[in-house]
Motif scaffolding. Structure first.
Motif, PDB file in Angstrom:
ATOM      1  N   LEU A 147      59.935  -4.528  41.984  1.00 57.49           N
ATOM      2  CA  LEU A 147      59.246  -3.367  41.413  1.00 57.49           C
ATOM      3  C   LEU A 147      60.063  -2.128  41.738  1.00 57.49           C
ATOM      4  CD1 LEU A 147      56.758  -2.074  40.023  1.00 57.49           C
ATOM      5  CD2 LEU A 147      55.698  -1.930  42.287  1.00 57.49           C
ATOM      6  N   LEU A 148      60.495  -1.452  40.699  1.00 56.18           N
ATOM      7  CA  LEU A 148      61.248  -0.203  40.873  1.00 56.18           C
ATOM      8  C   LEU A 148      60.332   0.983  40.584  1.00 56.18           C
ATOM      9  CD1 LEU A 148      64.515  -1.055  38.832  1.00 56.18           C
ATOM     10  CD2 LEU A 148      64.079  -1.405  41.275  1.00 56.18           C
ATOM     11  N   GLU A 149      60.348   1.953  41.469  1.00 56.98           N
ATOM     12  CA  GLU A 149      59.523   3.145  41.246  1.00 56.98           C
ATOM     13  C   GLU A 149      60.346   4.356  41.668  1.00 56.98           C
ATOM     14  OE1 GLU A 149      56.348   4.203  40.030  1.00 56.98           O
ATOM     15  OE2 GLU A 149      57.342   6.093  40.546  1.00 56.98           O
ATOM     16  N   LEU A 150      60.449   5.295  40.755  1.00 58.98           N
ATOM     17  CA  LEU A 150      61.264   6.481  41.001  1.00 58.98           C
ATOM     18  C   LEU A 150      60.675   7.344  42.114  1.00 58.98           C
ATOM     19  CD1 LEU A 150      63.602   8.292  40.137  1.00 58.98           C
ATOM     20  CD2 LEU A 150      62.120   9.244  38.363  1.00 58.98           C
ATOM     21  N   ALA A 151      59.354   7.454  42.134  1.00 57.44           N
ATOM     22  CA  ALA A 151      58.702   8.297  43.140  1.00 57.44           C
ATOM     23  C   ALA A 151      58.722   7.607  44.505  1.00 57.44           C
ATOM     24  CB  ALA A 151      57.263   8.591  42.722  1.00 57.44           C
ATOM     25  N   LEU A 191      61.117   1.821  46.309  1.00 59.59           N
ATOM     26  CA  LEU A 191      60.644   3.173  45.991  1.00 59.59           C
ATOM     27  C   LEU A 191      61.842   4.107  45.879  1.00 59.59           C
ATOM     28  CD1 LEU A 191      57.628   3.307  48.478  1.00 59.59           C
ATOM     29  CD2 LEU A 191      57.556   2.896  46.004  1.00 59.59           C
ATOM     30  N   GLY A 192      61.611   5.225  45.236  1.00 61.06           N
ATOM     31  CA  GLY A 192      62.684   6.214  45.106  1.00 61.06           C
ATOM     32  C   GLY A 192      63.900   5.668  44.382  1.00 61.06           C
ATOM     33  N   THR A 193      63.654   4.721  43.507  1.00 62.90           N
ATOM     34  CA  THR A 193      64.759   4.041  42.836  1.00 62.90           C
ATOM     35  C   THR A 193      64.550   4.040  41.328  1.00 62.90           C
ATOM     36  OG1 THR A 193      64.952   2.575  44.752  1.00 62.90           O
ATOM     37  CG2 THR A 193      66.089   1.896  42.733  1.00 62.90           C
ATOM     38  N   ALA A 194      65.536   4.505  40.613  1.00 67.09           N
ATOM     39  CA  ALA A 194      65.461   4.518  39.147  1.00 67.09           C
ATOM     40  C   ALA A 194      66.387   3.456  38.560  1.00 67.09           C
ATOM     41  CB  ALA A 194      65.849   5.888  38.616  1.00 67.09           C
ATOM     42  N   LEU A 195      66.037   3.064  37.376  1.00 76.73           N
ATOM     43  CA  LEU A 195      66.909   2.184  36.601  1.00 76.73           C
ATOM     44  C   LEU A 195      67.824   3.081  35.782  1.00 76.73           C
ATOM     45  CD1 LEU A 195      67.501  -0.722  35.505  1.00 76.73           C
ATOM     46  CD2 LEU A 195      65.768  -0.253  33.762  1.00 76.73           C
ATOM     47  N   THR A 196      69.133   2.859  35.856  1.00 75.90           N
ATOM     48  CA  THR A 196      70.048   3.766  35.140  1.00 75.90           C
ATOM     49  C   THR A 196      70.785   3.089  33.991  1.00 75.90           C
ATOM     50  OG1 THR A 196      71.784   3.315  36.764  1.00 75.90           O
ATOM     51  CG2 THR A 196      70.403   5.253  37.150  1.00 75.90           C
ATOM     52  N   ALA A 197      70.937   1.781  34.058  1.00 75.49           N
ATOM     53  CA  ALA A 197      71.618   1.106  32.940  1.00 75.49           C
ATOM     54  C   ALA A 197      71.243  -0.371  32.921  1.00 75.49           C
ATOM     55  CB  ALA A 197      73.139   1.247  33.065  1.00 75.49           C
ATOM     56  N   VAL A 198      71.302  -0.934  31.701  1.00 80.06           N
ATOM     57  CA  VAL A 198      70.942  -2.337  31.513  1.00 80.06           C
ATOM     58  C   VAL A 198      72.022  -2.996  30.662  1.00 80.06           C
ATOM     59  CG1 VAL A 198      69.221  -3.926  30.578  1.00 80.06           C
ATOM     60  CG2 VAL A 198      68.485  -1.748  31.572  1.00 80.06           C
ATOM     61  N   GLU A 199      72.398  -4.179  31.074  1.00 80.90           N
ATOM     62  CA  GLU A 199      73.371  -4.910  30.265  1.00 80.90           C
ATOM     63  C   GLU A 199      72.817  -6.302  30.003  1.00 80.90           C
ATOM     64  OE1 GLU A 199      77.304  -4.970  32.000  1.00 80.90           O
ATOM     65  OE2 GLU A 199      77.767  -6.806  30.856  1.00 80.90           O
ATOM     66  N   TYR A 200      72.776  -6.641  28.733  1.00 83.66           N
ATOM     67  CA  TYR A 200      72.215  -7.937  28.344  1.00 83.66           C
ATOM     68  C   TYR A 200      73.328  -8.963  28.209  1.00 83.66           C
ATOM     69  CZ  TYR A 200      70.232 -11.525  25.256  1.00 83.66           C
ATOM     70  OH  TYR A 200      69.840 -12.712  24.688  1.00 83.66           O
ATOM     71  N   ASN A 201      73.210 -10.049  28.934  1.00 83.94           N
ATOM     72  CA  ASN A 201      74.188 -11.132  28.840  1.00 83.94           C
ATOM     73  C   ASN A 201      73.516 -12.377  28.282  1.00 83.94           C
ATOM     74  OD1 ASN A 201      76.376  -9.694  30.271  1.00 83.94           O
ATOM     75  ND2 ASN A 201      74.944  -9.813  31.993  1.00 83.94           N
ATOM     76  N   GLY A 202      73.662 -12.560  26.991  1.00 84.42           N
ATOM     77  CA  GLY A 202      73.085 -13.751  26.379  1.00 84.42           C
ATOM     78  C   GLY A 202      73.923 -14.964  26.701  1.00 84.42           C
ATOM     79  N   ARG A 203      73.263 -16.082  26.887  1.00 82.55           N
ATOM     80  CA  ARG A 203      74.016 -17.316  27.113  1.00 82.55           C
ATOM     81  C   ARG A 203      74.204 -18.059  25.799  1.00 82.55           C
ATOM     82  NH1 ARG A 203      70.203 -19.469  30.939  1.00 82.55           N
ATOM     83  NH2 ARG A 203      70.052 -17.857  32.517  1.00 82.55           N
ATOM     84  N   GLU A 204      75.030 -19.060  25.855  1.00 84.83           N
ATOM     85  CA  GLU A 204      75.185 -19.934  24.692  1.00 84.83           C
ATOM     86  C   GLU A 204      73.841 -20.578  24.385  1.00 84.83           C
ATOM     87  OE1 GLU A 204      77.837 -21.024  22.591  1.00 84.83           O
ATOM     88  OE2 GLU A 204      78.458 -19.066  23.360  1.00 84.83           O
ATOM     89  N   PRO A 205      73.438 -20.582  23.141  1.00 87.19           N
ATOM     90  CA  PRO A 205      72.190 -21.286  22.819  1.00 87.19           C
ATOM     91  C   PRO A 205      72.290 -22.755  23.218  1.00 87.19           C
ATOM     92  CG  PRO A 205      72.953 -20.007  20.943  1.00 87.19           C
ATOM     93  CD  PRO A 205      74.051 -19.991  21.965  1.00 87.19           C
TER      94      PRO A 205
END
Lengths: 567, 567
Positions: free
Chosen positions: A179-183, A211-225
């Protein structure tokens, strides 16, 4: 014949429709709902994901057919209103299946569009493993993603109601959860020291709380179907296989299989603002106390509007089901000539977090400070029912009141039993304008399985009145940080408690029951800051010392409040 | 130096002593207790007998030693005050062990003698198998009697709090139990139709409940002593072996192994009346709002006194722990110069009866009738929390209010979950002077595990306001007995419900969802008394019919209230 058009078929809209029909058999009532479902249990969605509510069908409380036969309401699902044409009193509707558009006339229009999850501008958020939760299709998508991706780890961003409920739901499914929460706290309607009990519970349950943690970037890595015909997977599912690489504000990265965005909601106001209706300072639709917008033929209710705060009278956004339902009902009353007025919002709310409940009503301390409203506060920790009867659990209660009038400004409680009851009692007391003096006298149900002869409510009032009358001078946990040389700390607990619970550095320990004999160990020229575990014995000790000429203050809520606030 | 003498060391007396010490370190405080224990958990006694509280020691909350070290109170147990000598401000004390007598001076005297079980004049009642329950020795005696007599059957006389709790305790020990109650209902603070749910529960649990039945004679048949050295029996135990032959007002006789007399309590006033203190019309010690008796140096609190009823202002006897505790605390305040006043008594109370809780506050309907106070009443039956979340149970609520002012007069609730909460809320609302209109707006905690967006409290207020505004004309279950030829009964439930639940003889059945199409089956020249299961659909049906020119009344609380009232 009055023609009422309602936009939005859940809490506020459905309540308005049902009440309107009860008030008029002749009115024509049309309810447009953008999605496929009306009147679904939006508050129940996380509990289906978590498995507490196994049957999805239980969340569908009404259908267009049942609404037609019971209330003769013309419900049109998959029908999005895309424009309000105020001059000719029509709305333009787009059929979500056919794409056809048409206009529908109204005498009265009721807006109940709700609020949408806020999706922040974070790179990479748009991917098949990132979801928010607002409605049944969202819920279905999350379950589908969990199952298709065989999620072993999930990340929830945001520690509000939905974030906490989703955290629990995922954890309950056996998914390791972050659980990430900025506050610096979850559950911001409460203050941080009360949320501290929740932080403790979350950590104890094995959730990775940051706590006190924000999400700054997301990278999606799809696998081979990987085709898995046996499991019945089809093409649409296979692209889900993969994971996300998250970058956090701390610089850390982490891998997760599912990302739930729950940082908050924003009122859906585009229709209203496009139509030139006035918005309020908080970005919600502005309404009067009868829920009338700036256009007298148009009303608005629920999460999309601003209401007035019970204490300050300032506009606030309160996206809660209870107010939405009552506002919807009231709009119908007003349309049919009843002189009803909405009586401001306290924002009474509760959240289940594993075995704990945390609840609040009225103003919190953060907002009281911001608004420069004078307040005093007390903390009490006492058993939910007679301690000698099985199942008693600690209720930790914070009560804020006006030092001049003694009126209740707000309250918060956290614990495993009887939390809803205590906040409900205080919500009613606050709404009724009760003072702490009056609160001393409330007569609550008492038998050992249910309460105490002096309930936590009475006790909180006693403590507050002791302070207000000057019998006790209070000191708060946040005032212990920098003692002057004229102050000393006195711990009046038993030595065994100090060992078990810890103590405040530098405190002298004299158990309250030995204080009379050992009082002369204490200096009379210093202010003695007394504490015990919850404040009761501290009170007893302060009285003894005061009567003997010492200057004292009692730590309100005792070491229990101090310790949780340090976490 | 103020010298305070307290008679009675349990709820009120102990509270007074502790508070007095907090207010004055110099006062001399002496507390006399006739029995061997002070500050014991009298409300917990049945739960130790039943086994819920396995450890007897948990019932002993304080000892003379702990009271001495914490509060510097001179506690004298086994010390009965046998006279108050008002002219020289002394009490005469008899030491229960030595028999010695002595006088003790006071500046202020606080009477907290409590109330004693009423033992009616029934032939044969004085025998070793007949007990009442007031204190620890009574409890010990009952357990001893059960064990020594290997009781297989027990009889409890009286269906009040203690009678019901003892019934459950005995049943829980595996003892077949009969409950005799002279009235037509148990739990007389509530009205008979609400107690009906309790009757049902008692019968379902397998207790032999006999309402309207008095005990008229008792015959003790002792058996030959059977020595059982292995079991450690001594002489004192052996005389218990035997049984009782009970004769009932119905003419029946029955055999039982243990008899518990719990028909009520009577204020202990002999000391007060012997000293010439004024008693009130109900037989309790008369006090002013500061708990002062007719002698300004003597105060009295707790079960021995009369307080003023919250609604009527008439003197009432309310033997409950909560008021006793607060009164005790307040007396100390008054003695030390605080201008505190007791704020009348609502009599908020609750009782656990197996899986049910039944609770009440304020006036009940019986007393409203007796006092000729105009009232209207509503019944609602709704889920304790969101129905789709596991564990929801029906809350059956009765709310009485003043037709003119809309103020709350009293409330009762019964069910398996959330009963204490609802009555607490209404007790606070009543105390605050809230009207049913204001009650509509209360904002209570809502999340699916805890409540509903429209809580039973809001719903009760909605129904009451519908009646008060004239939108709905109510009819009550007791008015259905003799319909005139101008009235017909309409059941708007689904046929399946009629099969499962039963129906009222002679009612026409048209399900509410078919009513619009089938309305012309109904006569316009008759008054249509509509009912459904709980009243909600009846309301919808009445509105439809009214709008089409029919005359209707809605059965308040629906068939559920009707059916339980018939039992």
């Amino acid at each position: 014949m009055t023609k009422i058009v309602i936009i939005g078929g859940v809490a506020g809209g459905a309540s308005a429709a049902a009440r309107a029909r009860r008030l008029s058999e002749d009115a024509q009532i049309i309810m447009f709902e953008r999605g496929p479902f009306i009147s679904f249990a939006n508050c129940g969605l996380p509990y289906h994901i978590g498995g507490d509510i196994p049957e999805r069908s239980k969340l569908l409380l009404q259908t267009p057919e049942s609404f037609k036969s019971r209330f003769d309401v013309d419900v049109r699902v998959m029908s999005e209103v895309i424009a309000i044409n105020r001059t000719d009193k029509t709305v333009t509707v787009r059929n979500g299946l056919s794409g056809d558009e048409y206009d529908e006339q109204y005498d009265y229009l009721i807006l109940s569009p709700g609020a949408a999850p806020i999706i922040p501008e974070i790179p990479g958020l748009s991917n098949p493993l990132t979801h928010s939760l607002r409605n049944i299709p969202d819920m279905d998508n999350i379950i589908y993603a969990i199952e298709m991706n065989q999620a072993a780890h999930a990340t929830v961003v945001g520690g509000g109601f939905i974030g906490l409920e989703m955290m629990e739901a995922l954890h309950q499914r056996g998914i390791k959860t972050t659980l990430l929460e900025l506050a610096d706290q979850v559950m911001t309607p409460t203050d941080p020291e009360m949320a501290g009990f929740v932080h403790q519970e979350i950590l104890e349950q094995g959730v990775d709380l940051r706590l006190g943690t924000a999400l700054t970037a997301v990278e999606y890595n799809g696998r081979e179907p990987v085709a898995s015909v046996d499991a019945g997977e089809d093409d649409s599912g296979q692209h889900l296989l993969g994971h996300l690489q998250l970058t956090l504000s701390t610089g850390e990265t982490m891998q997760t299989d599912l990302l739930i965005m729950a940082i908050g909601v924003r009122p859906e106001t585009s229709l209203a603002s496009d139509a030139g209706l006035t918005l309020g300072p908080r970005g919600g639709i502005q309404v009067d106390t009868q829920m009338r917008t700036s256009d007298p033929a148009i009303f608005a209710v629920g999460d999309a509007i601003e209401t007035l705060d019970f204490v300050t009278g300032d506009p606030v956004l309160v996206p809660l089901a209870g107010p939405a339902n009552r506002q919807g009902r009231m709009v119908a009353d007003v349309i049919f000539g009843k002189d009803e007025h909405y009586q401001r919002t306290q924002g009474t709310a509760i959240c289940k977090v594993f075995d704990l409940a945390i609840a609040s009503t009225g103003m919190n301390e953060k907002r009281l400070k911001q608004a420069h409203i004078p307040y005093e506060k007390v903390y009490v920790h006492t058993a939910s029912h007679a301690g000698y009867y099985p199942g008693a659990e600690a209720v930790s209660l914070k009560l804020m009141y006006a030092p001049d009038s003694g009126k209740i400004l707000g309250a918060q409680a956290v614990g495993k039993d009887g939390i809803d009851k205590r906040i409900d009692i205080l919500a009613v007391a606050q709404r009724a304008g009760m003072t702490i003096e009056q609160l001393q006298h409330v007569e609550l149900c008492y038998a050992p399985p249910y309460g105490s002869a002096k309930d936590v409510i009475n006790q909180a009032a006693f403590v507050a009145c002791n302070i207000r009358s000057g019998d006790i001078r209070p000191v708060h946990y946040h005032e212990l940080g920098d003692l002057s040389e004229h102050q000393i700390l006195l711990d009046v607990r038993n030595p065994g408690e100090l060992d078990a619970q810890g103590a405040i550095l530098g405190a002298i320990n004299i158990p309250v029951d030995s204080l009379r004999e050992r009082m002369d160990e204490l200096p009379k020229d210093k202010e003695i800051l007394v504490y015990c575990q919850v404040g009761l014995r501290g009170n007893v000790a302060c009285r003894q010392l005061n009567h003997r000429g010492y200057t004292t203050k009692n730590l309100v809520g005792g070491y229990r409040t101090y310790r949780i606030a340090q976490q």
